[in-house]
Write a protein that holds these residues in place. Structure first.
Motif, PDB file in Angstrom:
ATOM      1  N   ALA A 107       0.819  -1.213   0.000  1.00 55.96           N
ATOM      2  CA  ALA A 107       0.000   0.000   0.000  1.00 55.96           C
ATOM      3  C   ALA A 107       0.850   1.259   0.000  1.00 55.96           C
ATOM      4  N   ASP A 108       0.492   2.191  -0.862  1.00 54.35           N
ATOM      5  CA  ASP A 108       0.962   3.566  -0.791  1.00 54.35           C
ATOM      6  C   ASP A 108      -0.166   4.403  -0.198  1.00 54.35           C
ATOM      7  N   LEU A 109       0.174   5.281   0.733  1.00 55.55           N
ATOM      8  CA  LEU A 109      -0.804   6.136   1.392  1.00 55.55           C
ATOM      9  C   LEU A 109      -0.529   7.582   0.986  1.00 55.55           C
ATOM     10  N   HIS A 110      -1.451   8.157   0.229  1.00 60.26           N
ATOM     11  CA  HIS A 110      -1.340   9.536  -0.245  1.00 60.26           C
ATOM     12  C   HIS A 110      -2.228  10.401   0.646  1.00 60.26           C
ATOM     13  N   LEU A 111      -1.653  11.369   1.310  1.00 66.54           N
ATOM     14  CA  LEU A 111      -2.363  12.183   2.297  1.00 66.54           C
ATOM     15  C   LEU A 111      -2.553  13.595   1.767  1.00 66.54           C
ATOM     16  N   LEU A 112      -3.787  14.108   1.843  1.00 66.90           N
ATOM     17  CA  LEU A 112      -4.121  15.378   1.204  1.00 66.90           C
ATOM     18  C   LEU A 112      -4.332  16.501   2.212  1.00 66.90           C
ATOM     19  N   ARG A 138      -7.751  25.618  -1.403  1.00 66.17           N
ATOM     20  CA  ARG A 138      -9.066  25.585  -2.040  1.00 66.17           C
ATOM     21  C   ARG A 138      -9.642  26.973  -2.261  1.00 66.17           C
ATOM     22  N   SER A 139     -10.489  27.063  -3.302  1.00 67.51           N
ATOM     23  CA  SER A 139     -11.289  28.255  -3.545  1.00 67.51           C
ATOM     24  C   SER A 139     -12.434  28.305  -2.523  1.00 67.51           C
ATOM     25  N   GLN A 140     -13.013  29.484  -2.372  1.00 67.05           N
ATOM     26  CA  GLN A 140     -14.128  29.610  -1.438  1.00 67.05           C
ATOM     27  C   GLN A 140     -15.283  28.718  -1.871  1.00 67.05           C
ATOM     28  N   GLN A 141     -15.985  28.157  -0.884  1.00 66.19           N
ATOM     29  CA  GLN A 141     -17.126  27.296  -1.168  1.00 66.19           C
ATOM     30  C   GLN A 141     -18.171  28.059  -1.983  1.00 66.19           C
ATOM     31  N   ALA A 169     -21.507  27.533  -9.921  1.00 61.73           N
ATOM     32  CA  ALA A 169     -20.083  27.703  -9.655  1.00 61.73           C
ATOM     33  C   ALA A 169     -19.403  26.404  -9.257  1.00 61.73           C
ATOM     34  N   VAL A 170     -20.170  25.425  -8.809  1.00 61.28           N
ATOM     35  CA  VAL A 170     -19.546  24.163  -8.408  1.00 61.28           C
ATOM     36  C   VAL A 170     -18.821  23.493  -9.576  1.00 61.28           C
ATOM     37  N   ASP A 171     -19.235  23.813 -10.806  1.00 62.77           N
ATOM     38  CA  ASP A 171     -18.632  23.208 -11.993  1.00 62.77           C
ATOM     39  C   ASP A 171     -17.588  24.115 -12.657  1.00 62.77           C
ATOM     40  N   ASP A 172     -17.296  25.239 -12.052  1.00 58.62           N
ATOM     41  CA  ASP A 172     -16.362  26.199 -12.635  1.00 58.62           C
ATOM     42  C   ASP A 172     -14.945  25.618 -12.642  1.00 58.62           C
ATOM     43  N   PRO A 173     -14.327  25.445 -13.817  1.00 56.56           N
ATOM     44  CA  PRO A 173     -12.979  24.854 -13.859  1.00 56.56           C
ATOM     45  C   PRO A 173     -11.899  25.739 -13.259  1.00 56.56           C
ATOM     46  N   ASP A 174     -12.197  27.003 -13.025  1.00 57.04           N
ATOM     47  CA  ASP A 174     -11.214  27.887 -12.398  1.00 57.04           C
ATOM     48  C   ASP A 174     -11.219  27.772 -10.871  1.00 57.04           C
ATOM     49  N   ARG A 175     -12.189  27.065 -10.339  1.00 55.03           N
ATOM     50  CA  ARG A 175     -12.240  26.849  -8.893  1.00 55.03           C
ATOM     51  C   ARG A 175     -11.574  25.515  -8.565  1.00 55.03           C
ATOM     52  N   THR A 176     -10.927  25.448  -7.404  1.00 57.58           N
ATOM     53  CA  THR A 176     -10.186  24.226  -7.064  1.00 57.58           C
ATOM     54  C   THR A 176     -10.340  23.872  -5.599  1.00 57.58           C
ATOM     55  N   LEU A 177     -10.316  22.589  -5.329  1.00 56.36           N
ATOM     56  CA  LEU A 177     -10.279  22.075  -3.959  1.00 56.36           C
ATOM     57  C   LEU A 177      -8.850  21.770  -3.544  1.00 56.36           C
ATOM     58  N   THR A 178      -8.086  21.205  -4.439  1.00 58.01           N
ATOM     59  CA  THR A 178      -6.744  20.715  -4.123  1.00 58.01           C
ATOM     60  C   THR A 178      -5.642  21.734  -4.384  1.00 58.01           C
ATOM     61  N   GLY A 179      -5.877  22.651  -5.321  1.00 56.84           N
ATOM     62  CA  GLY A 179      -4.790  23.454  -5.862  1.00 56.84           C
ATOM     63  C   GLY A 179      -4.092  22.662  -6.952  1.00 56.84           C
ATOM     64  N   ARG A 180      -3.557  23.385  -7.955  1.00 52.99           N
ATOM     65  CA  ARG A 180      -2.957  22.723  -9.109  1.00 52.99           C
ATOM     66  C   ARG A 180      -1.780  21.836  -8.734  1.00 52.99           C
ATOM     67  N   ALA A 181      -0.883  22.349  -7.910  1.00 55.83           N
ATOM     68  CA  ALA A 181       0.337  21.593  -7.596  1.00 55.83           C
ATOM     69  C   ALA A 181       0.009  20.297  -6.871  1.00 55.83           C
ATOM     70  N   TYR A 202     -16.584  21.113  -6.015  1.00 58.04           N
ATOM     71  CA  TYR A 202     -15.411  21.362  -6.866  1.00 58.04           C
ATOM     72  C   TYR A 202     -15.333  20.236  -7.897  1.00 58.04           C
ATOM     73  N   THR A 203     -16.340  20.176  -8.755  1.00 61.62           N
ATOM     74  CA  THR A 203     -16.511  18.999  -9.599  1.00 61.62           C
ATOM     75  C   THR A 203     -15.423  18.868 -10.663  1.00 61.62           C
ATOM     76  N   ASP A 204     -14.778  19.965 -11.068  1.00 63.13           N
ATOM     77  CA  ASP A 204     -13.758  19.854 -12.104  1.00 63.13           C
ATOM     78  C   ASP A 204     -12.527  19.114 -11.579  1.00 63.13           C
ATOM     79  N   ASP A 205     -12.134  19.384 -10.333  1.00 63.34           N
ATOM     80  CA  ASP A 205     -11.031  18.632  -9.739  1.00 63.34           C
ATOM     81  C   ASP A 205     -11.360  17.144  -9.682  1.00 63.34           C
ATOM     82  N   ARG A 206     -12.583  16.819  -9.270  1.00 59.15           N
ATOM     83  CA  ARG A 206     -12.974  15.412  -9.176  1.00 59.15           C
ATOM     84  C   ARG A 206     -13.016  14.763 -10.559  1.00 59.15           C
ATOM     85  N   ARG A 207     -13.584  15.464 -11.533  1.00 54.72           N
ATOM     86  CA  ARG A 207     -13.641  14.924 -12.885  1.00 54.72           C
ATOM     87  C   ARG A 207     -12.239  14.613 -13.401  1.00 54.72           C
TER      88      ARG A 207
END
Length: 543
Positions: free
Chosen positions: A301-306, A312-315, A322-334, A396-401
């Motif tokens: 097992a590899d354990l990736h911790l977030l 993240r962008s504001q809720q 806005a939940v589908d806005d690709p410019d909004r992020t939960l994780t951040g690009r990096a 933040y559906t774009d990050d999930r997608r």
């Protein structure tokens, strides 16, 4: 993430006064009369590697040097690691100097140990000796252990009850580590969450914490809990933060539970909270001082911790596009790129992802009207009705997608998300397209653990477990066919067993969060078999 609480009062200016009171942080009267050093906050280990582990303690050099006080002299603290509990065979030792600059916390990142080996450790200073802790190194990267087993917990609100789940996990001797998925502490003023009449034991400081002294004092209070100390003595703990280590519904530029005029600059509050966290937790800071990092447990097992708060962008507003806005992020690009590359490069049989908020899509629109308001309150959403929880990946559906497409496009199998935050237990498939599931594929699976103490549905409604929640759970499962099970009422913990064949989560509940002697019982088990990306119910726990 909890109820969307109104701001009752501005923070008072007497924060430091309460923080320096000895009895607010568990300093006994007998201890106050003794001027020598003492180890009042236990010992801990964390972030196990195949050749090492991080050790932690906090020394009180004199009675007035309580957490957050800024008082007390510099102290030399010795540490030692042994193969046996009697310390007849010491394999490593050293000295760390600590002072008020780090709140008299102590960390030793020990290396040169053997893989998959239990060790004992302790600290000493000025003639005082700490309790003895037990830890365990991870298997070597090329080794394939028969199994790896983790305790899994989240959301431990001091005021809501006692930490009996920690005691029951401490009593087990079959765990490789305990994974804490966030909300290790809570920032609220006493009587805010839960309301004053339901408070089991009071927070200290009594006001909402906003400064470095405040966060240090609150961490110090939590570390006086006997069950929490027992957990840290017994097992290495692997922790990530969620919002309450800062403030409710935190995002990169603020939080629901932060008022800039009354509580100062958000960036300064975050910096204080992070400093206290890294001082008081057995955690190695990673990129840019966050908690996203990766640990390996052999080839199994590899354990990736977030870290899902720092970038993240504001809720988004509930019901907005806005939940589908690709410019909004939960994780951040990096961080998202780091996760994707790590998953693609992993040669481990299982890819475990520690995420503080739920990734599975959940629509709540089918709930009966009389349950919409309490469910919304539980999720921290407006009470007039809800469709999705925008604090989770649903907001933040774009990050999930992008992440789920990465898993399917690269044929990455056996990805299991391990989640806290929501104060309920869930077992989910993670569909690529929820609307057409089960005809569309499942990209991963998700096990969500309930809270240690924080309010869930029966607590908010003040009803018996298994009453109104049955209606709510039935409606949620009917509208979300990838949700195989949800328990909205109980408190407890999980035990995740990983073998070459399966990853199985055993869910345990405690009898009464207000009872410090609460018993524990097995509730349910779900597993995902290798290669399936689906969860299935199991009729018994692994142990």
């Amino acid at each position: 993430m909890d109820s969307s609480l109104s701001r009752r009062t501005a923070v008072t200016a007497v924060a430091a006064t309460a923080a320096v009171l000895p009895f607010a942080t568990g300093l006994s009267a007998a201890r106050a009369e003794d001027a020598g050093p003492a180890f009042l906050h236990g010992v801990a280990s964390g972030d196990p590697l195949s050749d090492g582990v991080l050790l932690w303690t906090r020394v009180t050099p004199e009675p007035g040097a309580v957490p957050g006080s800024g008082r007390g002299p510099e102290v030399a603290v010795e540490w030692e690691v042994a193969e046996d509990e009697s310390f007849g065979t010491v394999v490593a030792k050293g000295t760390v100097r600590t002072s008020a600059a780090t709140d008299h916390t102590v960390k030793a990142d020990v290396r040169g140990l053997r893989p998959a080996t239990p060790y004992f450790f302790r600290f000493s200073a000025g003639g005082a000796q700490s309790p003895t802790g037990r830890t365990l190194t991870a298997p070597a990267g090329h080794q394939t252990p028969g199994s790896v087993r983790f305790g899994v917990v989240s959301c431990s609100n001091w005021e809501a009850g006692h930490f009996a789940p920690y005691r029951h996990l401490a009593a087990r001797r079959d765990l490789d580590a305990v994974l804490h998925l966030g909300d290790y502490i809570y920032e609220y003023a006493t009587g805010t969450y839960p309301e004053e009449e339901y408070v089991v034991r009071q927070h200290s400081p009594a006001h909402e914490i906003t400064t470095l002294a405040d966060y240090r004092a609150r961490h110090g209070q939590y570390k006086t809990d006997a069950d929490l100390q027992a957990l840290h003595r017994a097992h290495p703990v692997i922790a990530i933060w969620d919002d309450h280590e800062f403030a409710n519904d935190a995002w990169s530029g603020g939080a629901e539970n932060h008022t800039a005029g009354a509580e100062g600059d958000w960036a300064a509050r975050v910096a204080a909270a992070k400093q206290a966290y890294f001082e008081w937790m057995p955690v190695r800071p990673s990129t840019a001082g966050t908690t996203y990092r990766r640990l390996r447990f052999g080839s199994l097992a590899d354990l990736h911790l977030l870290d899902l708060r720092s970038f993240r962008s504001q809720q988004a507003a509930v019901g907005s596009g806005a939940v589908d806005d690709p410019d909004r992020t939960l994780t951040g690009r990096a961080q998202l790129d780091w996760l994707k590359s790590g998953l693609a490069a992993s040669d481990a049989a299982w890819k475990l992802v520690g995420t503080s908020v739920m990734i599975s899509p959940v629509a709540f629109g089918s709930l009966p009207a009389h349950l919409l308001e309490p469910i919304a309150e539980l999720l921290g959403l407006p009470k007039g009705g809800l469709a999705v929880n925008t604090d989770q990946w649903d907001g933040y559906t774009d990050d999930r997608r992008e992440l789920l497409a990465h898993l399917t496009d690269r044929s990455i199998t056996n990805t299991v998300f391990l989640t806290g935050d929501i104060h309920m237990a869930w077992a989910n498939d993670v569909p690529v397209k929820a609307a057409t599931y089960p005809l569309s594929r499942s990209a991963a699976t998700e096990f969500v653990v309930t809270s240690v103490t924080s309010d869930n549905l029966d607590d908010l409604l003040h009803v018996e477990p298994g009453t109104l929640s049955v209606v709510a759970a039935t409606a949620i499962k009917a509208a979300n066919r990838h949700v195989k099970w949800v328990d909205m009422d109980h408190h407890g913990y999980g035990v995740l067993d990983v073998t070459a064949d399966h990853a199985q989560m055993d869910y345990f509940t405690v009898s009464d969060r207000t009872d410090p002697q609460a018993s524990s019982a097995w509730a349910r088990s779900y597993r995902t078999r290798s290669g399936t990306q689906r969860v299935e119910r199991v009729d018994r726990p692994v142990r």
